[in-house]
Design an enzyme around this catalytic site. Structure first.
Site, mmCIF file in Angstrom:
data_model
loop_
_atom_site.group_PDB
_atom_site.id
_atom_site.type_symbol
_atom_site.label_atom_id
_atom_site.label_comp_id
_atom_site.label_asym_id
_atom_site.label_seq_id
_atom_site.Cartn_x
_atom_site.Cartn_y
_atom_site.Cartn_z
ATOM 1 N N ASP A 25 56.854 4.534 -36.408
ATOM 2 C CA ASP A 25 56.943 3.246 -37.094
ATOM 3 C C ASP A 25 56.784 2.185 -36.008
ATOM 4 O O ASP A 25 57.713 1.938 -35.240
ATOM 5 C CB ASP A 25 58.308 3.145 -37.803
ATOM 6 C CG ASP A 25 58.540 1.763 -38.418
ATOM 7 O OD1 ASP A 25 57.606 0.936 -38.403
ATOM 8 O OD2 ASP A 25 59.652 1.527 -38.927
ATOM 9 N N LYS A 88 53.051 -7.454 -32.896
ATOM 10 C CA LYS A 88 52.411 -6.916 -34.101
ATOM 11 C C LYS A 88 51.796 -8.023 -34.957
ATOM 12 O O LYS A 88 50.771 -7.811 -35.608
ATOM 13 C CB LYS A 88 53.460 -6.157 -34.911
ATOM 14 C CG LYS A 88 52.943 -5.469 -36.155
ATOM 15 C CD LYS A 88 54.048 -4.608 -36.733
ATOM 16 C CE LYS A 88 53.669 -3.964 -38.040
ATOM 17 N NZ LYS A 88 54.783 -3.097 -38.504
ATOM 18 N N GLU A 185 53.395 1.496 -44.501
ATOM 19 C CA GLU A 185 54.838 1.659 -44.327
ATOM 20 C C GLU A 185 55.564 1.997 -45.634
ATOM 21 O O GLU A 185 56.358 2.952 -45.670
ATOM 22 C CB GLU A 185 55.424 0.396 -43.685
ATOM 23 C CG GLU A 185 54.999 0.267 -42.228
ATOM 24 C CD GLU A 185 55.107 -1.147 -41.681
ATOM 25 O OE1 GLU A 185 55.686 -2.011 -42.372
ATOM 26 O OE2 GLU A 185 54.615 -1.374 -40.565
ATOM 27 N N ASP A 207 60.113 -3.613 -48.858
ATOM 28 C CA ASP A 207 60.309 -3.477 -47.408
ATOM 29 C C ASP A 207 60.376 -4.851 -46.761
ATOM 30 O O ASP A 207 59.356 -5.510 -46.579
ATOM 31 C CB ASP A 207 59.159 -2.640 -46.822
ATOM 32 C CG ASP A 207 59.259 -2.482 -45.293
ATOM 33 O OD1 ASP A 207 60.110 -3.141 -44.659
ATOM 34 O OD2 ASP A 207 58.478 -1.694 -44.743
HETATM 35 P P1 ADP Z 1 60.329 -4.349 -38.504
HETATM 36 O O1 ADP Z 1 59.909 -3.200 -39.344
HETATM 37 O O2 ADP Z 1 59.601 -5.612 -38.865
HETATM 38 O O3 ADP Z 1 60.333 -4.083 -37.052
HETATM 39 P P2 ADP Z 1 63.073 -3.749 -39.094
HETATM 40 O O4 ADP Z 1 62.960 -2.985 -40.337
HETATM 41 O O5 ADP Z 1 63.463 -3.061 -37.838
HETATM 42 O O6 ADP Z 1 61.815 -4.679 -38.873
HETATM 43 O O7 ADP Z 1 64.112 -4.898 -39.363
HETATM 44 C C1 ADP Z 1 64.456 -5.780 -38.378
HETATM 45 C C2 ADP Z 1 65.107 -6.950 -39.035
HETATM 46 O O8 ADP Z 1 66.264 -6.508 -39.728
HETATM 47 C C3 ADP Z 1 65.532 -7.994 -38.041
HETATM 48 O O9 ADP Z 1 65.201 -9.277 -38.520
HETATM 49 C C4 ADP Z 1 67.028 -7.801 -38.013
HETATM 50 O O10 ADP Z 1 67.711 -9.028 -37.705
HETATM 51 C C5 ADP Z 1 67.314 -7.390 -39.428
HETATM 52 N N1 ADP Z 1 68.581 -6.691 -39.549
HETATM 53 C C6 ADP Z 1 68.998 -5.588 -38.910
HETATM 54 N N2 ADP Z 1 70.251 -5.288 -39.234
HETATM 55 C C7 ADP Z 1 70.646 -6.233 -40.116
HETATM 56 C C8 ADP Z 1 71.854 -6.489 -40.825
HETATM 57 N N3 ADP Z 1 72.927 -5.725 -40.672
HETATM 58 N N4 ADP Z 1 71.889 -7.551 -41.639
HETATM 59 C C9 ADP Z 1 70.829 -8.369 -41.784
HETATM 60 N N5 ADP Z 1 69.664 -8.182 -41.148
HETATM 61 C C10 ADP Z 1 69.579 -7.133 -40.324
HETATM 62 MG MG MG Z 2 59.565 -1.938 -40.623
#
Ligand code: ADP
Ligand code: MG
Length: 623
Positions: A25, A88, A185, A207
């Site tokens: 991912d 990205k 995804e 998502d």
């Molecule tokens: P990506 O796929 O775009 O890399 P992720 O699925 O890893 O993103 O999600 C990252 C996002 O999720 C970030 O903006 C992070 O701040 C948010 N995030 C992670 N944990 C929490 C939480 N407990 N509450 C709210 N937002 C969260």
């Molecule tokens: Mg993601």
């Protein structure tokens, strides 16, 4: 004679020989690598036991590079300008595509095709940055699994276009990875949840990650998923909640951070507070974190009020995707939540409200995409399936119609929007002029009827068509879109076998706002487009008729009396005038029809003369 051996379905030829395959991912915020071991998909941790790798690469002035957690320290303040996060969002994008430039702590350089990031170590392409992250994960997997990888499945947002997908593949290649497939995804998440073993029907995958939002509507029939609609917003994610909260905190405290470092610190504080508020009702904000005179308590209600519009934006995209699939929210029998931002209670509440049912949240929303990619990679490598999920067939869709330009600047759609991929669709075309030996093909993308309103993807030529009368040649144009969403267009003249083809790798990306705008335009202008198309078609037909009459006159004008000739000339003159000046398709059609009627007798005379000529020829040969 020896018999050839064929292995049983679902079994690899040598059961002891497993090919090491991983799912990756490649996220905006975090990236993960997962694999199927002992029949179960699991994320692989680093030496410190962390499965998430921050998608951040630092290029400090002193040389060397830091990747992941080590780079994140730089992003926190002291070296933000040389610390590349969210690369990205720059993949396969030209400067003009990038709308959030002012929010970036690093500088961009306008380079042909794709922007570059300006660092103390020179310009870095987003592809190079992504390759560093992929190479780190590859190394982690090879260290953990103790051997070289056979290949990887890498996930991309559903709305990534050809350029963005190609950039991702390029990054993988730079990282020394064999890409088994790119998959969307949300599609990967569906596999992770094993929805193929659930009841048949319609499912939605919501998502909300760090930088992107994707919604996919899937239909499950006899264990087979079909993506029936995709939508989303590639400029909406947890980052935007951070920015909105940071702005709210600034307004609340009146503080104005004046350096890039101070802004990064405030943003990090906002993000930490946001994440904490998913589990608690209230967090303490320290004065020094946000550059204010005094600290204060931030409540979940404050945060939700400051960011409600962002959640609503995601719901609007969900409604659009449902409308695309001609479904109502209650037709969806399960909703999967993916992405770290779906931990926010307000998001879960809003999604439950829209669909009228609680969404599925039992898997770790950070890991599901990587886990599903691992299951898919395992399968593509020919290994026994994880958890018995055999014969999973995934179909994705293309976001905008693909077609070619025909006479008069009209678009003939060949692959309709939301067509599942991989796909190959063909249509026959013909020449316009007598003796035409080449054909100019123009590949376009979009929903509008006129080429000028669509996006030009590529041009190529088919040469070597044998000279024939206009309309006699049969040229088959085939569009094939592979499993990664990359397009190949080929043209083949049927009698001579002359062939030409082109791979379409557009040099810059199309943002989902642009896709949304192109769709919107096509809805709001359908009526006008139909009228414009009718007019262009009438003019093309008029020209064709004039051209055919002219060449008939040149060949057999002698068959006509002076009077007949005058009346045909008059009809041609009238048609030429009407076609050039009238905005009315019906009037042009009527003039074309008049010329066709007026030349009927001439056509009959030509035919008789032709038959007599043929008979005369025969007489010489046979008598
Ligand atoms: P990506 O796929 O775009 O890399 P992720 O699925 O890893 O993103 O999600 C990252 C996002 O999720 C970030 O903006 C992070 O701040 C948010 N995030 C992670 N944990 C929490 C939480 N407990 N509450 C709210 N937002 C969260
Ligand atoms: Mg993601």
């Amino acid at each position: 004679m020896a018999l050839l051996q064929i292995s049983e379905p679902g079994q690899s030829p040598n059961p002891h020989q497993r090919r090491l395959a991983v799912g990756i991912d490649l996220g905006t915020t975090h990236s993960l690598v997962a694999t199927v071991r002992h029949g179960v998909a699991e994320c692989l941790p680093d030496a410190q036991g962390r499965v998430l790798l921050p998608s951040v690469v630092a290029y400090p002035a002193g040389g060397g590079r830091r990747i992941g957690w080590a780079a994140l320290q730089g992003a926190d303040g002291n070296d933000a300008a040389n610390t590349v996060a969210s690369a990205k969002r720059l993949m396969g994008r030209a400067m003009a595509d990038i709308t959030h430039r002012d929010q970036l702590p690093y500088a961009l350089a306008d380079r042909p095709g794709m922007v570059a990031i300006v660092t103390a170590q020179g310009e870095k392409s987003p592809v190079e940055v992504s390759a560093e992250i992929l190479a780190t994960l590859r190394q982690r997997a090879e260290d953990t699994l103790g051997d070289e990888l056979y290949g990887a499945v890498i996930t991309v947002p559903a709305y990534f276009d050809d350029a963005q997908r190609q950039a991702t593949k390029d990054a993988a290649q730079l990282a020394g990875l064999n890409v088994l497939r790119l998959i969307n995804e949300p599609t990967a998440a569906a596999i992770a949840y094993g929805l193929d073993r659930a009841a048949e029907g319609v499912y939605a995958v919501y998502d909300l990650g760090g930088g992107t939002f994707d919604i996919s509507i899937l239909r499950l029939t006899q264990g087979v998923f079909e993506v029936i609609a995709t939508g989303g917003d590639s400029a909406l994610g947890g980052d935007d909640y951070d920015h909105a909260l940071a702005a709210w905190i600034q307004a609340r405290t009146g503080a104005h951070p004046d350096s890039a470092e101070a802004r990064a610190t405030l943003l990090q504080a906002a993000r930490t507070a946001k994440e904490a508020l998913s589990a608690t009702e209230k967090v303490a904000i320290q004065a020094e974190q946000v550059g204010a005179k005094a600290g204060f308590d931030l409540t979940r209600a404050d945060f939700e009020a400051a960011t409600a519009a962002l959640t609503e934006r995601s719901l609007a995209a969900v409604r659009r995707a449902l409308a695309d699939a001609r479904l109502a929210p209650q037709d969806v029998q399960g909703v999967v939540m993916v992405g770290g931002s779906t931990r926010m209670p307000q998001v879960r509440r809003a999604v439950a409200g829209l669909f009228g049912r609680e969404p599925l949240t039992n898997l770790n929303p950070d890991e599901v995409v990587a886990l599903g990619a691992a299951v898919q990679a395992n399968q593509l490598a020919g290994n026994p399936a994880a958890g018995g999920a055999e014969d999973l067939l995934l179909l994705d869709v293309i976001p905008l119609s693909l077609g070619i330009e025909t006479m008069g600047g009209l678009v003939e759609r060949i692959v309709p929007r939301n067509q599942t991929i991989p796909t190959a669709m063909a249509q026959d075309f013909t020449t316009y002029k007598d003796g035409q030996t080449a054909l100019a093909l123009h590949v376009v993308q979009g929903e509008r009827d006129l080429v000028q309103d669509c996006r030009s993807l590529a041009r190529f030529e088919l040469r070597g068509i044998p000279p024939m009368a206009a309309g006699a040649a049969r040229i088959r144009v085939t569009f094939s879109v592979d499993a990664d969403g990359l397009l190949t267009v080929s043209a083949r003249e049927q009698t001579s076998g002359a062939e030409a083809q082109i791979d379409v790798k557009p040099s810059y990306g199309l943002s989902d706002e642009q896709i949304a705008r192109m769709l919107q335009d096509s809805f709001s202008t359908a009526q006008a487009d139909m009228a414009a198309r009718a007019l262009v078609e009438a003019r093309v037909e008029a020209d064709r008729m004039l051209l055919a009459t002219q060449s008939a006159l040149a060949a057999d004008g002698a068959l006509l009396s002076a009077g007949e000739r005058v009346s045909i000339d008059a009809l041609m003159h009238a048609l030429r005038d009407t076609a050039a000046s009238s905005p009315d398709a019906a009037a042009i059609d009527a003039a074309t029809e008049a010329l066709a009627k007026g030349t009927e007798a001439f056509a009959a005379a030509r035919m008789n003369a032709g038959i007599q000529k043929a008979l005369a020829g025969k007489a010489v040969d046979t008598l």
